[in-house]
Design an enzyme around this catalytic site. Structure first.
Site, PDB file in Angstrom:
ATOM      1  N   ASP A  16       0.856  -1.182   0.000  1.00 11.99           N
ATOM      2  CA  ASP A  16       0.000   0.000   0.000  1.00 11.99           C
ATOM      3  C   ASP A  16       0.895   1.236   0.000  1.00 11.99           C
ATOM      4  OD1 ASP A  16      -2.339  -1.469   0.040  1.00 11.99           O
ATOM      5  OD2 ASP A  16      -2.483  -1.463   2.230  1.00 11.99           O
ATOM      6  N   ASP A  40      -7.015  -1.528  -4.506  1.00 11.68           N
ATOM      7  CA  ASP A  40      -8.105  -1.198  -3.575  1.00 11.68           C
ATOM      8  C   ASP A  40      -9.077  -0.208  -4.201  1.00 11.68           C
ATOM      9  OD1 ASP A  40      -6.841  -2.810  -1.711  1.00 11.68           O
ATOM     10  OD2 ASP A  40      -5.780  -1.138  -0.770  1.00 11.68           O
TER      11      ASP A  40
END
EC number: 3.4.23.36
Length: 216
Positions: free
Chosen positions: A164, A183
């Site tokens: 991330d 995401d």
């Protein structure tokens, strides 16, 4: 020398010729239906299947490329501020789901993502909706993007930590959990699918129209 014709006429045409009359309108309608009933309505689904696959491939490619780039250039370094602090590039390894949820269930999340991919592949040939094709393509690409991390990144298969690197308004996920392109694709695709459902449009092209209440 007489020439024998090899062309055969249908019984209906023969009877019409023997009677000296043209086929009736009912007979012509039956002929038209017989000629068109065998045409499979698969052209639209083929295009939608290609659209779903194309959206998924593009989403997956962008996710993989951005993760490779940030890991190679930004991992272990201070966050990079963008757009006057609206966005920060801050590389983190996430063992959980999207937005750092369920961090202790990495293997289960990997299996669930695999199941989601399987369901979308099963639904794909039945698609008759443009919105559903785009939405499911985004979800498919995002799910595959994070699955690549689950299988191929440390600490091992089904245990890999997802990369991330997007943090809004503040570094380290202080305002909003750190996320990645996959995401974002999953969330946007899910929202589009829900919107299509609320509008009464199913993945197979069925449109459910709300019945107007009877006026008293």
């Amino acid at each position: 020398m007489a020439v024998v014709s090899t062309e055969q006429s249908s019984p209906r045409e023969s009877s019409a010729e023997q009677a000296g009359t043209e086929p009736t309108a009912a007979e012509q309608a039956l002929d038209t239906q017989a000629g068109t009933a065998e045409e499979p309505p698969k052209r639209a689904s083929g295009k939608l299947l290609g659209l779903l696959g194309g959206v998924a491939v593009v989403a997956l490619a962008i996710d993989i490329l951005t993760k490779v780039a940030v890991v190679a250039n930004l991992e272990g370094k201070p966050p990079v501020e963008l757009f006057g602090g609206l966005l920060y590039l801050d590389v983190l390894r996430n063992p959980g789901a999207a937005f750092s949820l369920a961090t202790g269930m990495t293997w289960l999340l990997a299996l669930l993502a695999t199941a989601v991919v399987g369901v979308i592949i099963w639904l794909a040939p039945k698609l008759r909706s443009l919105g559903w094709a785009v939405g499911l393509g985004l979800v498919l690409g995002g799910a595959c993007g994070n699955l690549v991390d689950r299988f191929f990144r440390a600490p091992g298969p089904l245990q890999g930590h997802v990369v991330d690197f997007l943090s809004v308004f503040a570094p380290g996920g202080a305002v909003w959990p750190v996320f990645n392109v996959a995401d974002s694709c999953i969330v946007c695709g899910g929202i589009l699918v829900v919107l299509m459902s609320l509008l009464g449009r199913d993945y197979d092209g069925t449109v459910h129209r709300k019945k107007k209440a009877a006026q008293s």
